[in-house]
Design a protein around this motif. Structure first.
Motif, PDB file in Angstrom:
ATOM      1  N   MET A 147     -38.120 -30.094  33.483  1.00 20.92           N
ATOM      2  CA  MET A 147     -39.057 -30.230  32.370  1.00 20.92           C
ATOM      3  C   MET A 147     -38.923 -31.610  31.724  1.00 20.92           C
ATOM      4  O   MET A 147     -39.931 -32.230  31.368  1.00 20.92           O
ATOM      5  CB  MET A 147     -38.845 -29.150  31.317  1.00 20.92           C
ATOM      6  CG  MET A 147     -39.907 -29.219  30.234  1.00 20.92           C
ATOM      7  SD  MET A 147     -40.006 -27.845  29.105  1.00 20.92           S
ATOM      8  CE  MET A 147     -38.426 -27.888  28.328  1.00 20.92           C
ATOM      9  N   ASP A 203     -34.448 -27.175  32.852  1.00 22.14           N
ATOM     10  CA  ASP A 203     -34.446 -28.129  31.731  1.00 22.14           C
ATOM     11  C   ASP A 203     -34.605 -29.565  32.231  1.00 22.14           C
ATOM     12  O   ASP A 203     -35.377 -30.339  31.675  1.00 22.14           O
ATOM     13  CB  ASP A 203     -33.157 -28.014  30.919  1.00 22.14           C
ATOM     14  CG  ASP A 203     -33.098 -26.760  30.067  1.00 22.14           C
ATOM     15  OD1 ASP A 203     -34.137 -26.105  29.889  1.00 22.14           O
ATOM     16  OD2 ASP A 203     -31.988 -26.435  29.587  1.00 22.14           O
ATOM     17  N   VAL A 250     -42.363 -33.551  22.231  1.00 22.03           N
ATOM     18  CA  VAL A 250     -42.850 -32.420  23.029  1.00 22.03           C
ATOM     19  C   VAL A 250     -41.675 -31.609  23.550  1.00 22.03           C
ATOM     20  O   VAL A 250     -41.671 -30.368  23.497  1.00 22.03           O
ATOM     21  CB  VAL A 250     -43.743 -32.921  24.190  1.00 22.03           C
ATOM     22  CG1 VAL A 250     -44.067 -31.805  25.153  1.00 22.03           C
ATOM     23  CG2 VAL A 250     -45.013 -33.553  23.647  1.00 22.03           C
ATOM     24  N   VAL A 267     -42.116 -34.129  31.594  1.00 15.46           N
ATOM     25  CA  VAL A 267     -42.712 -34.601  30.334  1.00 15.46           C
ATOM     26  C   VAL A 267     -42.646 -36.123  30.264  1.00 15.46           C
ATOM     27  O   VAL A 267     -43.604 -36.765  29.833  1.00 15.46           O
ATOM     28  CB  VAL A 267     -42.041 -33.936  29.113  1.00 15.46           C
ATOM     29  CG1 VAL A 267     -42.494 -34.572  27.817  1.00 15.46           C
ATOM     30  CG2 VAL A 267     -42.348 -32.450  29.097  1.00 15.46           C
ATOM     31  N   LEU A 306     -37.931 -22.999  23.484  1.00  9.20           N
ATOM     32  CA  LEU A 306     -38.780 -21.896  23.911  1.00  9.20           C
ATOM     33  C   LEU A 306     -38.460 -21.489  25.354  1.00  9.20           C
ATOM     34  O   LEU A 306     -38.311 -20.307  25.661  1.00  9.20           O
ATOM     35  CB  LEU A 306     -40.248 -22.331  23.804  1.00  9.20           C
ATOM     36  CG  LEU A 306     -41.220 -21.229  23.538  1.00  9.20           C
ATOM     37  CD1 LEU A 306     -41.354 -21.087  22.027  1.00  9.20           C
ATOM     38  CD2 LEU A 306     -42.546 -21.591  24.135  1.00  9.20           C
ATOM     39  N   MET A 307     -38.347 -22.498  26.219  1.00 12.51           N
ATOM     40  CA  MET A 307     -38.034 -22.227  27.622  1.00 12.51           C
ATOM     41  C   MET A 307     -36.627 -21.635  27.770  1.00 12.51           C
ATOM     42  O   MET A 307     -36.415 -20.737  28.581  1.00 12.51           O
ATOM     43  CB  MET A 307     -38.154 -23.512  28.444  1.00 12.51           C
ATOM     44  CG  MET A 307     -38.079 -23.257  29.934  1.00 12.51           C
ATOM     45  SD  MET A 307     -38.445 -24.705  30.906  1.00 12.51           S
ATOM     46  CE  MET A 307     -36.904 -25.563  30.798  1.00 12.51           C
ATOM     47  N   LEU A 362     -40.709 -27.583  23.257  1.00 14.37           N
ATOM     48  CA  LEU A 362     -40.757 -26.733  24.450  1.00 14.37           C
ATOM     49  C   LEU A 362     -39.394 -26.275  24.966  1.00 14.37           C
ATOM     50  O   LEU A 362     -39.276 -25.166  25.497  1.00 14.37           O
ATOM     51  CB  LEU A 362     -41.486 -27.462  25.580  1.00 14.37           C
ATOM     52  CG  LEU A 362     -42.969 -27.708  25.389  1.00 14.37           C
ATOM     53  CD1 LEU A 362     -43.540 -28.433  26.588  1.00 14.37           C
ATOM     54  CD2 LEU A 362     -43.704 -26.413  25.155  1.00 14.37           C
TER      55      LEU A 362
END
Length: 88
Positions: free
Chosen positions: A51, A48, A22, A55, A29-30, A26
């Motif tokens: 995130m 980062d 995942v 996750v 993109l972020m 992601l």
């Protein structure tokens, strides 16, 4: 951003591998979108890390990998065992 592919290359537990998959999708993109919001290295690095923790929390990887009971409700649910057979 470059550490995610190298973490995916090592032998991982299943939940950690799922979390890294995942993150692999992601994180780039972020990192492309966030500089339009604010061009601060500290902001993007902090986002980062947040995130990554989010996750891992969502997927329940902290318990499986590090033994820390920190996971989203339901992510650490034990697998249902078959019902015992009655011996009559």
């Amino acid at each position: 951003m470059l550490t995610i592919p190298s973490l995916r290359a090592k032998e991982c537990m299943p939940k950690e591998k799922d979390a890294l998959n995942v993150l692999f999708a992601l994180m780039p993109l972020m990192n492309i979108i966030l500089p339009f919001v604010w061009k601060s290295f500290a902001f993007i690095f902090t986002a980062d890390v947040i995130m990554l923790v989010a996750v891992y929390y969502w997927k329940g990887a902290f318990m499986e990998v590090y033994g820390i009971p920190f996971a989203a409700p339901g992510s650490m649910a034990p697998k249902s065992a078959p019902a015992p057979k009655s011996q009559e």
